[in-house]
Design a protein around this motif. Sequence first.
Motif, PDB file in Angstrom:
ATOM      1  N   ASP A  31      -1.793 -12.079 -20.371  1.00 41.27           N
ATOM      2  CA  ASP A  31      -0.491 -11.435 -20.556  1.00 41.27           C
ATOM      3  C   ASP A  31      -0.580  -9.946 -20.257  1.00 41.27           C
ATOM      4  N   GLU A  32       0.570  -9.323 -20.331  1.00 39.36           N
ATOM      5  CA  GLU A  32       0.735  -7.917 -20.004  1.00 39.36           C
ATOM      6  C   GLU A  32      -0.194  -7.015 -20.828  1.00 39.36           C
ATOM      7  N   PHE A  33      -0.327  -7.347 -22.112  1.00 37.67           N
ATOM      8  CA  PHE A  33      -1.126  -6.469 -22.985  1.00 37.67           C
ATOM      9  C   PHE A  33      -2.605  -6.565 -22.661  1.00 37.67           C
ATOM     10  N   GLU A  34      -3.009  -7.788 -22.290  1.00 38.25           N
ATOM     11  CA  GLU A  34      -4.392  -7.985 -21.893  1.00 38.25           C
ATOM     12  C   GLU A  34      -4.667  -7.252 -20.568  1.00 38.25           C
ATOM     13  N   ILE A  35      -3.689  -7.288 -19.666  1.00 34.12           N
ATOM     14  CA  ILE A  35      -3.839  -6.567 -18.387  1.00 34.12           C
ATOM     15  C   ILE A  35      -3.983  -5.071 -18.641  1.00 34.12           C
ATOM     16  N   ILE A  36      -3.124  -4.525 -19.497  1.00 34.65           N
ATOM     17  CA  ILE A  36      -3.187  -3.089 -19.795  1.00 34.65           C
ATOM     18  C   ILE A  36      -4.525  -2.753 -20.444  1.00 34.65           C
ATOM     19  N   ARG A  37      -4.937  -3.605 -21.374  1.00 36.81           N
ATOM     20  CA  ARG A  37      -6.201  -3.341 -22.065  1.00 36.81           C
ATOM     21  C   ARG A  37      -7.373  -3.396 -21.085  1.00 36.81           C
ATOM     22  N   TYR A  42      -7.401  -3.326 -17.602  1.00 36.19           N
ATOM     23  CA  TYR A  42      -7.436  -2.556 -16.347  1.00 36.19           C
ATOM     24  C   TYR A  42      -6.945  -1.124 -16.462  1.00 36.19           C
ATOM     25  N   PHE A  43      -6.091  -0.871 -17.441  1.00 39.81           N
ATOM     26  CA  PHE A  43      -5.427   0.426 -17.430  1.00 39.81           C
ATOM     27  C   PHE A  43      -5.648   1.245 -18.689  1.00 39.81           C
ATOM     28  N   THR A  44      -6.713   0.946 -19.415  1.00 39.35           N
ATOM     29  CA  THR A  44      -7.030   1.739 -20.593  1.00 39.35           C
ATOM     30  C   THR A  44      -8.378   2.421 -20.382  1.00 39.35           C
ATOM     31  N   ILE A  46      -3.142  11.431 -27.789  1.00 29.47           N
ATOM     32  CA  ILE A  46      -2.894   9.995 -27.808  1.00 29.47           C
ATOM     33  C   ILE A  46      -2.711   9.527 -26.374  1.00 29.47           C
ATOM     34  N   GLY A  47      -3.473   8.502 -25.965  1.00 27.42           N
ATOM     35  CA  GLY A  47      -3.379   7.973 -24.609  1.00 27.42           C
ATOM     36  C   GLY A  47      -2.670   6.638 -24.586  1.00 27.42           C
ATOM     37  N   VAL A  48      -3.145   5.741 -23.707  1.00 23.87           N
ATOM     38  CA  VAL A  48      -2.540   4.409 -23.585  1.00 23.87           C
ATOM     39  C   VAL A  48      -2.579   3.694 -24.930  1.00 23.87           C
ATOM     40  N   GLY A  49      -1.485   3.045 -25.322  1.00 20.73           N
ATOM     41  CA  GLY A  49      -1.488   2.210 -26.520  1.00 20.73           C
ATOM     42  C   GLY A  49      -0.349   2.480 -27.470  1.00 20.73           C
ATOM     43  N   ASP A  50       0.190   3.690 -27.488  1.00 16.57           N
ATOM     44  CA  ASP A  50       1.317   3.955 -28.380  1.00 16.57           C
ATOM     45  C   ASP A  50       2.603   4.012 -27.559  1.00 16.57           C
ATOM     46  N   ASP A  51       3.709   4.409 -28.192  1.00 13.89           N
ATOM     47  CA  ASP A  51       4.974   4.466 -27.451  1.00 13.89           C
ATOM     48  C   ASP A  51       4.982   5.594 -26.433  1.00 13.89           C
ATOM     49  N   THR A 111       0.824   8.942 -15.424  1.00 15.63           N
ATOM     50  CA  THR A 111       1.343   7.667 -15.920  1.00 15.63           C
ATOM     51  C   THR A 111       1.600   6.757 -14.718  1.00 15.63           C
ATOM     52  N   LEU A 112       1.617   5.457 -14.974  1.00 19.82           N
ATOM     53  CA  LEU A 112       1.675   4.453 -13.910  1.00 19.82           C
ATOM     54  C   LEU A 112       2.685   3.375 -14.280  1.00 19.82           C
ATOM     55  N   ALA A 113       3.761   3.288 -13.511  1.00 21.26           N
ATOM     56  CA  ALA A 113       4.751   2.218 -13.743  1.00 21.26           C
ATOM     57  C   ALA A 113       4.613   1.204 -12.616  1.00 21.26           C
ATOM     58  N   GLU A 170      -6.364  11.932 -15.803  1.00 27.01           N
ATOM     59  CA  GLU A 170      -6.485  10.930 -16.855  1.00 27.01           C
ATOM     60  C   GLU A 170      -5.218  10.074 -16.936  1.00 27.01           C
ATOM     61  N   LEU A 171      -5.418   8.744 -16.947  1.00 31.50           N
ATOM     62  CA  LEU A 171      -4.295   7.803 -17.070  1.00 31.50           C
ATOM     63  C   LEU A 171      -3.920   7.688 -18.548  1.00 31.50           C
ATOM     64  N   VAL A 172      -2.708   8.105 -18.897  1.00 29.77           N
ATOM     65  CA  VAL A 172      -2.357   8.203 -20.322  1.00 29.77           C
ATOM     66  C   VAL A 172      -1.212   7.285 -20.725  1.00 29.77           C
ATOM     67  N   GLY A 173      -0.658   6.509 -19.794  1.00 32.99           N
ATOM     68  CA  GLY A 173       0.413   5.598 -20.179  1.00 32.99           C
ATOM     69  C   GLY A 173       1.051   4.983 -18.963  1.00 32.99           C
ATOM     70  N   GLY A 174       2.093   4.170 -19.205  1.00 32.71           N
ATOM     71  CA  GLY A 174       2.759   3.540 -18.080  1.00 32.71           C
ATOM     72  C   GLY A 174       3.688   2.447 -18.518  1.00 32.71           C
ATOM     73  N   ASP A 175       3.944   1.533 -17.582  1.00 25.72           N
ATOM     74  CA  ASP A 175       4.865   0.444 -17.850  1.00 25.72           C
ATOM     75  C   ASP A 175       4.525  -0.685 -16.887  1.00 25.72           C
ATOM     76  N   MET A 176       4.808  -1.931 -17.323  1.00 24.60           N
ATOM     77  CA  MET A 176       4.552  -3.089 -16.459  1.00 24.60           C
ATOM     78  C   MET A 176       5.760  -3.998 -16.497  1.00 24.60           C
TER      79      MET A 176
HETATM   80  P1  ADP Z   1       6.685   0.099 -24.766  1.00 28.47           P
HETATM   81  O1  ADP Z   1       7.264  -1.260 -24.806  1.00 28.47           O
HETATM   82  O2  ADP Z   1       6.702   0.822 -26.047  1.00 28.47           O
HETATM   83  O3  ADP Z   1       7.167   0.940 -23.613  1.00 28.47           O
HETATM   84  P2  ADP Z   1       4.475  -1.164 -23.545  1.00 28.47           P
HETATM   85  O4  ADP Z   1       4.241  -2.387 -24.312  1.00 28.47           O
HETATM   86  O5  ADP Z   1       5.219  -1.218 -22.249  1.00 28.47           O
HETATM   87  O6  ADP Z   1       5.130  -0.102 -24.500  1.00 28.47           O
HETATM   88  O7  ADP Z   1       3.081  -0.480 -23.236  1.00 28.47           O
HETATM   89  C1  ADP Z   1       2.086  -0.389 -24.224  1.00 28.47           C
HETATM   90  C2  ADP Z   1       1.215   0.776 -23.942  1.00 28.47           C
HETATM   91  O8  ADP Z   1       0.567   0.599 -22.703  1.00 28.47           O
HETATM   92  C3  ADP Z   1       1.969   2.109 -23.833  1.00 28.47           C
HETATM   93  O9  ADP Z   1       1.114   3.125 -24.345  1.00 28.47           O
HETATM   94  C4  ADP Z   1       2.117   2.286 -22.345  1.00 28.47           C
HETATM   95  O10 ADP Z   1       2.191   3.671 -22.012  1.00 28.47           O
HETATM   96  C5  ADP Z   1       0.860   1.645 -21.820  1.00 28.47           C
HETATM   97  N1  ADP Z   1       1.020   1.069 -20.483  1.00 28.47           N
HETATM   98  C6  ADP Z   1       1.878   0.109 -20.104  1.00 28.47           C
HETATM   99  N2  ADP Z   1       1.710  -0.195 -18.799  1.00 28.47           N
HETATM  100  C7  ADP Z   1       0.723   0.589 -18.340  1.00 28.47           C
HETATM  101  C8  ADP Z   1       0.081   0.744 -17.084  1.00 28.47           C
HETATM  102  N3  ADP Z   1       0.430   0.039 -15.992  1.00 28.47           N
HETATM  103  N4  ADP Z   1      -0.894   1.675 -16.997  1.00 28.47           N
HETATM  104  C9  ADP Z   1      -1.256   2.413 -18.054  1.00 28.47           C
HETATM  105  N5  ADP Z   1      -0.715   2.293 -19.272  1.00 28.47           N
HETATM  106  C10 ADP Z   1       0.267   1.388 -19.420  1.00 28.47           C
END
Ligand code: ADP
Length: 315
Positions: A2-8, A10-12, A22-27, A84-86, A114-120
Motif C-alpha cells: 500500500d501507499e504507506f509501505e511505499i512511502i516508508r 522508498y521515500f523516507t 520533522i520530515g516524512v511522516g507527519d502532516d 517535497t515530491l508529489a 533532503e526529501l521531507v514530504g510529499g503526496d501519492m
Molecule cells: P496526508 O494525508 O496527511 O497528506 P499522507 O498520508 O499523504 O499524509 O502522507 C504521509 C506522510 O508521507 C506525510 O508526511 C507526507 O509528506 C509523506 N509523503 C507522502 N507521499 C510522499 C512521497 N511521494 N515522498 C515523500 N514523502 C511522502
Amino acid sequence: VDEFEIIRRYFTPATYSDSVVIGVGDDGAVLRPTPGMELVAVADTMVAGVHYPDVLAAADVGYRAVAVNLSDIAAMGAIPRWMTLALTLSAEQPAWLADFARGITQAAAAFGLELVGGDMTRGEQTVVTVQITGEVLPGQALTRAGAHPGEGIYVSGTPGDAAMGLRILQSGSKPDSGGAELVQRFARPTARIALGRALAAHASAAIDLSDGLFSDVEKLLHASGAAGCLALESLPISAPLLHAVPREEAERLVLSGGDDYELCFTAADTEFLAAGEVAGVPVTRIGEVREGRGLHCERHGQLCEFRDDGYRHFQ
Ligand code: ADP
Ligand code: MG
C-alpha cells in the motif's frame, strides 16, 4: 504494497540533518532555515508523454524530476535545501518505483537536498511534481530583471544536446557513443548549482534554459526591459551534436531545442569570465544586451532571419 509501505520503503530518508525538525511522516514538514537567509521556492511538474517519453528509464525520470527543479534554484543563485515530491502513478510496477526512487535519491544526495514530504495518488498517467526550497543571502538572489544595454549575454555548456538526445530516445534506435552522450544530456541534466552561486555576485540577470535558448533569452530581456542580439557564429555547439546533424540543424536545436537546463546570464564584467569557465563550467559569450525591446539574431554582424519554434504548452 500500500501507499504507506511505499512511502516508508522508498521515500523516507534514513537520516536528516539538523535543519529538518520533522520530515516524512507527519502532516507537514518542519524546517529550520539558516538564520538570516532568504528562502527561494520552486516547483516543476513532469508529465509522462509530455515532458519525457515513456521509454525513459525510471531512474532517469526520478533524477530528471529533481534536476529540472535544481536548475531553477541554480538560476536564482541559491543553495538547495529541502524537497517535497508529489507523485501520481498509473500502473507502475514495484520495480519501476524502486528505480524511480533510486534516481530521486541519487540526485538529492548529489546536491545535499533532503526529501521531507510529499503526496501519492493514483491517476491515468504518471505525473511527478517536485518542489524545492533553497536559501540565498539577503538581496543576492539572481533574477531575470537586471540586464543592462552593453552587457554580454552568456550561456553555460552546449545547449541543443538534450533536444537531440530526446530525438534519439524517441527514435528507438541504438545510439553510438556520441549519441549516448546526447541522450544522457536529456535524461540527466546537470543542474548548474555551483555556477549559479558563483554568478550571484557577478551576473546582472540569469535564467535557466527549459523552453529553448531563444525564447528563454527573450524572457530575460523582456523582464529586464531591454533588447538583445544573439551572434549565431558564436553559439557553442557540441561535437556529438555536429556529428549527428548538419550545422544549420544543430543551430536550430541550440536556439529552439529546449530541455537544456543550462544557465543563461548577462554580465558587464568580463574579468571573471576571462577563462571561459566559471565554477568549472564552460561559459560562452553568445550575444549582447541592447537598448529597446525584442531579440534578434545576427551572423557576423548581419541581421539574420530566425523563426523560433520553441516549446509552448498553450498556443
Ligand atoms: P496526508 O494525508 O496527511 O497528506 P499522507 O498520508 O499523504 O499524509 O502522507 C504521509 C506522510 O508521507 C506525510 O508526511 C507526507 O509528506 C509523506 N509523503 C507522502 N507521499 C510522499 C512521497 N511521494 N515522498 C515523500 N514523502 C511522502
Ligand atoms: Mg495531512
